[in-house]
Structures are given as structure tokens and as C-alpha cells.
Design an enzyme around this catalytic site. Structure first.
Site, PDB file in Angstrom:
ATOM      1  N   ASP A  74     -20.269 -37.811  -9.181  1.00  0.00           N
ATOM      2  CA  ASP A  74     -19.024 -37.053  -9.226  1.00  0.00           C
ATOM      3  C   ASP A  74     -19.237 -35.722  -8.532  1.00  0.00           C
ATOM      4  O   ASP A  74     -20.366 -35.342  -8.216  1.00  0.00           O
ATOM      5  CB  ASP A  74     -18.560 -36.853 -10.678  1.00  0.00           C
ATOM      6  CG  ASP A  74     -19.700 -36.423 -11.593  1.00  0.00           C
ATOM      7  OD1 ASP A  74     -20.440 -35.479 -11.226  1.00  0.00           O
ATOM      8  OD2 ASP A  74     -19.839 -37.007 -12.681  1.00  0.00           O
ATOM      9  N   ASP A  76     -18.125 -31.514  -8.342  1.00  0.00           N
ATOM     10  CA  ASP A  76     -17.582 -30.330  -8.989  1.00  0.00           C
ATOM     11  C   ASP A  76     -17.348 -29.247  -7.946  1.00  0.00           C
ATOM     12  O   ASP A  76     -18.121 -29.097  -6.993  1.00  0.00           O
ATOM     13  CB  ASP A  76     -18.544 -29.800 -10.054  1.00  0.00           C
ATOM     14  CG  ASP A  76     -18.770 -30.792 -11.182  1.00  0.00           C
ATOM     15  OD1 ASP A  76     -17.876 -31.618 -11.418  1.00  0.00           O
ATOM     16  OD2 ASP A  76     -19.844 -30.745 -11.809  1.00  0.00           O
ATOM     17  N   ASP A 160     -26.500 -23.583 -16.599  1.00  0.00           N
ATOM     18  CA  ASP A 160     -27.624 -23.925 -17.461  1.00  0.00           C
ATOM     19  C   ASP A 160     -28.968 -23.928 -16.742  1.00  0.00           C
ATOM     20  O   ASP A 160     -29.882 -23.185 -17.106  1.00  0.00           O
ATOM     21  CB  ASP A 160     -27.375 -25.266 -18.173  1.00  0.00           C
ATOM     22  CG  ASP A 160     -26.955 -26.370 -17.219  1.00  0.00           C
ATOM     23  OD1 ASP A 160     -26.994 -26.161 -15.989  1.00  0.00           O
ATOM     24  OD2 ASP A 160     -26.598 -27.466 -17.709  1.00  0.00           O
TER      25      ASP A 160
END
Length: 459
Positions: A74, A76, A160
Site C-alpha cells: 500500500d 501512504d 515510529d
């Protein structure tokens, strides 16, 4: 021993915090990523946002995977536009989420996820506290809401892992790297941005993500990012079970399930997900670990071969070692085997769903796989043919073979069913007849009274 050393390893958090004020800008000539390899829809979203006057970049895992010559699943996009501004730019956009407000831009079956640059949850750019509708934390430090918008640099610092903080500009070909992510990709390291202990408190699922990326990419978790994990695993008990179900699928059904399980077990992260199974592993490690690892190995093989997999079968295997002791305890109370198994299964699943919320679309077939195990032993008459027609027979048969591979003694039951499926109708009748003959008890002789021989007087 290694685990003990890991827990004692000092964590110089101050030296591990990445605080650049300007990113390292890597030109296209110094990296392998090219826009032609990216999703055309993701490139389209970035370009349209840039044309509308906003900053926009392809970011995160799709950049990381592309640099590693892997195919991103996917895409982003990070942008300076607010969610409302993104939705106004795309007619095919939809706002989602409360804890973390996002925009999904739909292109047929492909969805491009667009997130506004975030800042630190405690303060906005002016340094004033945010209201509860934008940012909220639990008493343990876990972020319950994170909708504080910021600038490019702030967004990079609140991500993160360093390898997920790489921003690719499709217009210039530059990669913007605020956190030495390119260095860690070259060296195969999973490293948290900032104070590891604080980042795990903000979102304990980051511990699971660290393990998942390490298994997926064949990287090592950087020692100071790994050190706090064993002492912080209990934080996962506060994570909503529905979220942990989604995370468990990513962990165990992405093609590296066996490797991921070993890392989860190594870092004491498996117990918060499957506490009853962890207890069964401690009681009977040889059998339990053999069954779980074989189930995960089979799942990994099927994924690599492009064959379908279902969480129902995998969860049935992960929980099976915890089921047998419960059945035995109920049988000791005088409850017959099948009712004992049904009650034990219901109790175990009820408790498991307090940790990982298994949806009914998976828990129902899981129960059917379990319930058919004792039924596979009952083959006389027409039962064998009826079982063959059951929609869950193949899964139950595969599960039986899995149990035998792990060392369960079934008196050749799996081999019998293998032959039965391949046999002709005449051969099947002979196999059933042989079972019936074996099961038939020998006739007991009639007790006859001994009679005295007749005499002439009797006649």
C-alpha cells in the site's frame, strides 16, 4: 541467557534521540528509487496536492520497501494539507478515523492513504497545550487521540522507526531523511525515533511492529530499541482486543509467521496475545512448539505459493495446545469427551477474545475444525462418507495431519483417511467393513446346563 542480558542492557536514551533541524536530502543520483516504480495513483495524489499549493510526499513503508526492491502493498502520502483540504481536493476522498484522522483517496480497488503532518501530541507549534479533541493520553502514557497538526520536521520526528521516516518527492526525486533512516536500511536495523521507553508507552503496539519489521525485512532490532521490550510487554494487555486481532494477522499471516513467532516468544510478546497457549507451552514445550511452528510453516509455504490461507485454521492451531488440558480436567469430573470438548472450546475462546477479538466469521469455522477431530475417529456405517461431504472436512483432515506431525498418537487415523479419500467405492466398503469387524466384540458362548443322558425310563 541472551534474554537476561537483553533485559539488563543499559539504554542511553539521550544518545538515541534523533533531533535534526534539517533533513539529509538524498538526490536521485544517490538512491535507487524511481517514480516509475511507484503506484501511478500515489504519484497522482502527490502531484495534485503540490499543484494545489501544499507540501506532499510519498512516505513510510512504500519508500522503504521500494529501496529494498520489495513490492509495496500500500501507499501512504504525507502532506501539509488538513484532512478537510485533502477531501476538498479529491472528489473520490473519504475522511476516516477519530484517534488518528486520515483521508482515503479511492482509485477503484486501490486506496491511497493521506495523512496531515503531525506534531508532538503535547504541544502545538506555538507551544500551547492542545485540547482533548486533538490529543489525549491515558495514565500509562498511551496516546488515545493524536490529531495535533504540525510541519514537515515535526512529522518526521513523531514517526515510529527511522526506516519509516523517509519522504520521497516525486517531482524532484529527492528523499528527505530526518532520522538516519537510509543508514539503518543499509545496515539492516530497526531503530525507534526518540526515547524507546516513551515511544512504547505512547503506543505499545510499536513493540509488535518492531518484531514484524525485523521478521519481514530480515533486520535486527537495534539493541537500545530492543532493551525495554521484555519489561514493557504487559502494556499490551491495555490495547483493545480488536486492534490486536488486526495486528496478529499482520504478524502471523504475512509469509514470515514462523520467524515472527520465534521473535515474539524471544521478547516475551507472545504471552499478552495468547496467554493460555503460553501456559501450555511452558507445561509441554516439545509438543506445543512443534505444532505451532509446523502450522506457521505450512501457512508461510501457502502464502509463498499464492494459495489461500484462513485465520480460522491458524488460530485453531495456536490455541489447540491450551484446549487439551481443559478437556482432560472436565473429563476428570465425569463429563463425556465430546461435551467436555465443546465446553472447553467455548470457555477457551471466550477468554482468548478478551486479548484478541476473533470475529465470528473465523471463530465459527475454528470451532468446527476442533469439533470434527473426535468425529474423525467415528467412521463406521455411513459416517465416513457423511464426514467427507462436510464443508469443513478438508480443514479438519489437514488439522489431524498437523496434530500427528507434532507427535500426537492417533493410531494411524490420518493415514486411514488419506487412503479412504483415494479409494474406490468398493475399496471404501471394504475399509469400513474391516473397521466394523475389528469393532465387533466376539460372541460369548451360551451357558448351557449339562444334561444327563436319557434312560429308557425317561423315554
Amino acid at each position: 541467557m541472551i534474554r537476561k542480558l537483553l533485559k539488563k542492557l543499559p539504554t542511553p536514551f539521550g544518545r538515541q534521540v534523533h533531533r535534526r533541524t534539517t533533513p539529509s536530502v538524498i538526490p536521485a543520483s544517490q538512491h535507487s528509487l524511481r517514480r516509475e516504480r511507484l503506484s501511478k495513483n500515489a504519484v497522482n495524489v502527490v502531484e495534485r496536492l503540490q499543484q494545489a499549493g501544499y507540501q506532499a510526499f510519498v512516505v513510510g513503508g512504500c519508500v522503504r520497501d521500494s529501496l529494498l526492491n520489495m513490492s509495496p502493498k500500500d501507499y501512504d502520502v504525507a502532506t501539509s494539507a488538513t484532512p478537510e483540504q485533502v477531501r476538498a481536493t479529491f472528489r473520490n476522498a473519504r475522511l476516516i478515523g477519530r484517534r488518528f484522522k486520515l483521508v482515503h483517496v479511492h482509485f477503484g480497488r486501490e486506496i491511497i492513504e493521506v495523512a496531515t503532518f503531525r506534531a508532538n501530541h503535547a504541544d502545538d507549534e506555538a507551544g500551547e497545550p492542545q485540547s482533548d479533541d486533538k490529543s489525549r493520553q491515558s495514565e500509562s502514557g498511551r496516546l488515545l487521540r493524536d490529531n495535533v497538526y504540525g510541519n514537515f520536521e515535526q512529522d518526521a520526528q513523531r514517526r515510529d522507526f527511522t526506516i519509516n521516516a523517509l519522504y520521497y518527492d516525486v517531482s524532484t526525486g529527492y528523499i528527505h531523511d530526518y532520522a538516519n533512516g537510509m543508514h539503518d536500511i543499509r545496515n539492516g536495523l530497526i531503530r525507534l525515533i526518540g526515547d524507546p521507553e516513551q515511544r512504547y508507552q505512547e503506543d505499545p503496539v510499536r513493540m509488535l511492529r518492531a518484531v514484524r519489521f525485523a521478521a519481514k525485512l530480515d533486520f535486527e532490532i537495534e539493541p537500545h530499541s530492543a532493551a525495554p521490550i521484555p519489561d514493557m510487554t504487559d502494556l499490551l494487555f491495555d490495547i483493545p482486543p480488536a486492534r490486536l486481532f488486526d495486528e496478529s494477522l499482520k504478524l502471523l499471516m504475512s509469509g514470515q509467521g514462523e520467524k515472527t513467532f520465534d521473535l515474539l516468544h524471544y521478547y516475551y510478546l507472545f504471552e499478552p496475545l495468547f496467554p493460555d497457549t503460553e501456559e501450555a507451552i511452558e507445561a509441554n514445550p516439545d509438543y506445543s512448539l512443534a505444532l505451532i511452528r509446523q502450522a506457521l510453516r505450512n501457512t508461510d509455504d501457502r502464502i509463498r505459493e499464492g494459495r489461500p490461507v484462513t485465520p480460522a485454521f491458524l488460530f485453531a492451531a495456536l490455541l489447540w495446545p491450551a484446549l487439551a488440558p481443559r478437556i482432560q480436567a472436565l473429563e476428570a469430573q465425569g463429563i463425556p469427551t465430546i461435551p467436555a470438548q465443546q465446553q472447553a472450546a467455548q470457555d477457551l475462546l471466550t477468554e482468548q477474545c478478551q486479548h484478541i477479538a476473533i470475529p465470528k466469521r473465523f471463530s465459527v469455522p475454528l470451532r468446527e475444525i476442533w469439533d470434527m477431530q473426535p468425529r474423525l475417529e467415528r467412521r463406521s456405517g455411513r459416517r465416513a462418507d457423511q464426514l467427507l461431504e462436510h464443508p469443513r472436512f478438508r480443514a479438519a483432515y489437514d488439522f489431524l495431519l498437523l496434530r500427528e506431525t507434532a507427535g500426537e498418537q492417533t493410531d494411524g487415523l490420518g493415514h486411514w483417511w488419506t487412503l479412504y479419500q483415494e479409494a474406490s467405492p468398493d475399496q471404501r466398503r471394504k475399509m469400513i467393513s474391516a473397521l466394523d469387524d475389528k469393532a465387533a466384540s466376539p460372541k460369548r458362548p451360551r451357558n448351557r446346563k449339562k444334561r444327563k443322558p436319557r434312560t429308557s425310563a425317561d423315554s
